[in-house]
Motif scaffolding. Structure first.
Motif, PDB file in Angstrom:
ATOM      1  N   GLN A   1      -8.386  -3.569  -8.547  1.00 22.77           N
ATOM      2  CA  GLN A   1      -8.636  -4.608  -7.654  1.00 22.77           C
ATOM      3  C   GLN A   1      -7.263  -5.238  -6.615  1.00 22.77           C
ATOM      4  O   GLN A   1      -7.749  -5.309  -5.592  1.00 22.77           O
ATOM      5  CB  GLN A   1      -8.780  -5.880  -8.598  1.00 22.77           C
ATOM      6  N   ALA A   2      -6.242  -5.090  -7.192  1.00 21.22           N
ATOM      7  CA  ALA A   2      -4.973  -5.210  -6.305  1.00 21.22           C
ATOM      8  C   ALA A   2      -5.136  -4.304  -5.453  1.00 21.22           C
ATOM      9  O   ALA A   2      -4.624  -4.522  -3.974  1.00 21.22           O
ATOM     10  CB  ALA A   2      -3.685  -5.280  -7.264  1.00 21.22           C
ATOM     11  N   LYS A   3      -5.240  -3.099  -5.595  1.00 21.60           N
ATOM     12  CA  LYS A   3      -5.109  -2.006  -4.625  1.00 21.60           C
ATOM     13  C   LYS A   3      -6.261  -2.057  -3.480  1.00 21.60           C
ATOM     14  O   LYS A   3      -5.897  -2.083  -2.247  1.00 21.60           O
ATOM     15  CB  LYS A   3      -5.259  -0.599  -5.199  1.00 21.60           C
ATOM     16  N   VAL A   4      -7.551  -2.602  -3.945  1.00 14.04           N
ATOM     17  CA  VAL A   4      -8.238  -2.930  -2.885  1.00 14.04           C
ATOM     18  C   VAL A   4      -7.902  -4.205  -2.001  1.00 14.04           C
ATOM     19  O   VAL A   4      -8.409  -4.084  -0.872  1.00 14.04           O
ATOM     20  CB  VAL A   4      -9.817  -3.151  -3.893  1.00 14.04           C
ATOM     21  N   ASP A   5      -7.415  -5.166  -2.764  1.00 20.61           N
ATOM     22  CA  ASP A   5      -7.069  -6.253  -1.959  1.00 20.61           C
ATOM     23  C   ASP A   5      -6.049  -5.873  -0.886  1.00 20.61           C
ATOM     24  O   ASP A   5      -6.014  -6.452   0.026  1.00 20.61           O
ATOM     25  CB  ASP A   5      -6.646  -7.391  -2.813  1.00 20.61           C
ATOM     26  N   GLU A   6      -4.959  -5.080  -1.104  1.00 18.15           N
ATOM     27  CA  GLU A   6      -4.069  -4.717  -0.350  1.00 18.15           C
ATOM     28  C   GLU A   6      -4.640  -3.886   0.620  1.00 18.15           C
ATOM     29  O   GLU A   6      -4.262  -4.034   1.896  1.00 18.15           O
ATOM     30  CB  GLU A   6      -3.064  -4.022  -1.180  1.00 18.15           C
ATOM     31  N   CYS A   7      -5.600  -3.002   0.586  1.00 14.02           N
ATOM     32  CA  CYS A   7      -6.134  -2.271   1.439  1.00 14.02           C
ATOM     33  C   CYS A   7      -6.821  -3.022   2.468  1.00 14.02           C
ATOM     34  O   CYS A   7      -6.780  -2.608   3.833  1.00 14.02           O
ATOM     35  CB  CYS A   7      -7.097  -1.061   0.975  1.00 14.02           C
ATOM     36  N   TYR A   8      -7.598  -3.988   1.941  1.00 12.36           N
ATOM     37  CA  TYR A   8      -8.218  -5.023   3.014  1.00 12.36           C
ATOM     38  C   TYR A   8      -6.928  -5.657   3.649  1.00 12.36           C
ATOM     39  O   TYR A   8      -7.590  -5.879   4.784  1.00 12.36           O
ATOM     40  CB  TYR A   8      -9.128  -5.964   2.114  1.00 12.36           C
ATOM     41  N   ALA A   9      -6.257  -6.211   3.259  1.00 17.33           N
ATOM     42  CA  ALA A   9      -5.150  -6.845   3.975  1.00 17.33           C
ATOM     43  C   ALA A   9      -4.542  -5.984   5.161  1.00 17.33           C
ATOM     44  O   ALA A   9      -4.085  -6.408   6.249  1.00 17.33           O
ATOM     45  CB  ALA A   9      -4.016  -7.436   2.762  1.00 17.33           C
TER      46      ALA A   9
ATOM     47  N   THR B   1       0.891  -1.113  -0.013  1.00 14.10           N
ATOM     48  CA  THR B   1      -0.133   0.026  -0.153  1.00 14.10           C
ATOM     49  C   THR B   1       0.718   1.148  -0.162  1.00 14.10           C
ATOM     50  O   THR B   1       0.469   2.427  -0.686  1.00 14.10           O
ATOM     51  CB  THR B   1      -0.944  -0.129   1.057  1.00 14.10           C
TER      52      THR B   1
END
Length: 283
Positions: free
Chosen positions: A155-163, A110
């Motif tokens: 989508q990769a950015k959203v996944d990383e924010c969730y992680a 992130t």
């Protein structure tokens, strides 16, 4: 015949710092053959163009960390993601170990994509580590060169924010546990200073006994406070009830007492007439 072990090499490097650079160069040279394979297997790059991943492998900075060396400090600003190629790294938050990063793990995604400016934890080497550093400039240059699908990047950015949020929750929970352990340590500090000796089982039972006494003392104090509050409330209610009874008796006594008749005027004086009444003239 003498066996040369890893700890012997590390101890020698501490005494001969000039040889550290040569040692790091040797480690980096031996690990170079599997850098592209590690980059392709990184979960962050799943779904990206293979040419883009190859470019990241070519432009990634290689570094070798010795045990105990800090690679990223908590709260430090940055613009890169770190991938663990070889070795094990330790994550620390507020000086407390909260997790391990093994081969294939990555950290700071992130920060690389610009969602966050600072790193949430400290990354320290537990063993000799070979890491790959992907800077933000190289990442966005590769996106522009290969015209990556924007949906994949978002989508990769959203996944990383969730992680990242999950990691933040783990760090918060770990910090709460640390505070609890610190409070327990404060309770047991007197016991620790007493220099008690014995096996681990007896020491554990003794500590639990001290902890139980502390809990009972706290519970007794709370119960005593609650009893005092209830007693005070009862005293106030009784006082109010008595005052109300007295007021009712006083009002009842005032209604039952007859109104006294006015006294006659003194002799030799003319009676005073009430206002508005007709004055009597002598005949």
């Amino acid at each position: 015949l003498k066996v040369l072990r890893g700890r012997h090499v590390l101890d020698a490097l501490k005494q001969h710092l000039a040889e550290t650079i040569r040692f790091q160069a040797i480690v980096s040279k031996h690990a170079e053959g599997s850098v592209h394979e590690r980059m392709v297997a990184c979960p962050f790059f799943h779904g990206f163009d293979p040419r883009f991943v190859t470019m990241m492998a070519l432009h990634a900075e290689r570094k070798v960390a010795l045990p105990g060396q800090t690679m990223i400090a908590q709260g430090k600003q940055g613009d890169a993601m770190v991938i663990i190629h070889r070795g094990v790294m330790v994550l620390e938050h507020d000086g407390v170990e909260v997790g391990l990063l093994k081969e294939g793990c990555y950290f700071g995604a992130t920060v690389m994509v610009g969602v966050h400016k600072t790193y949430p934890a400290t990354m320290r080497a537990q063993s000799v580590c070979h890491i790959l550093i992907v800077p933000r400039a190289s990442f966005f240059a590769g996106l522009g060169k290969y015209q990556m699908d924007q949906a994949i990047f978002e989508q990769a950015k959203v996944d990383e924010c969730y992680a990242f949020e999950k990691v933040a929750q783990v760090l918060h929970r770990q910090k709460s546990q640390t505070n609890l352990f610190q409070r327990m340590n404060d309770v047991f500090s007197g016991y620790t200073r007493s220099g008690h000796k014995g096996d681990d089982t007896s020491r554990l039972f003794d500590l639990l006994h001290v902890w139980r006494k502390w809990v009972i003392r706290r519970k007794t104090g709370r119960e005593k406070t609650q009893r005092m509050v209830k007693l005070r409330a009862t005293q106030i209610n009784n006082y109010v009830s008595r005052r109300q009874d007295q007021m009712r008796k006083t009002l009842a006594l005032g209604r039952d007492t007859p109104t006294p008749e006015p006294l006659p005027p003194p002799a030799g004086r003319r009676a005073t007439t009430a206002p508005g009444s007709a004055r009597q003239h002598p005949g």
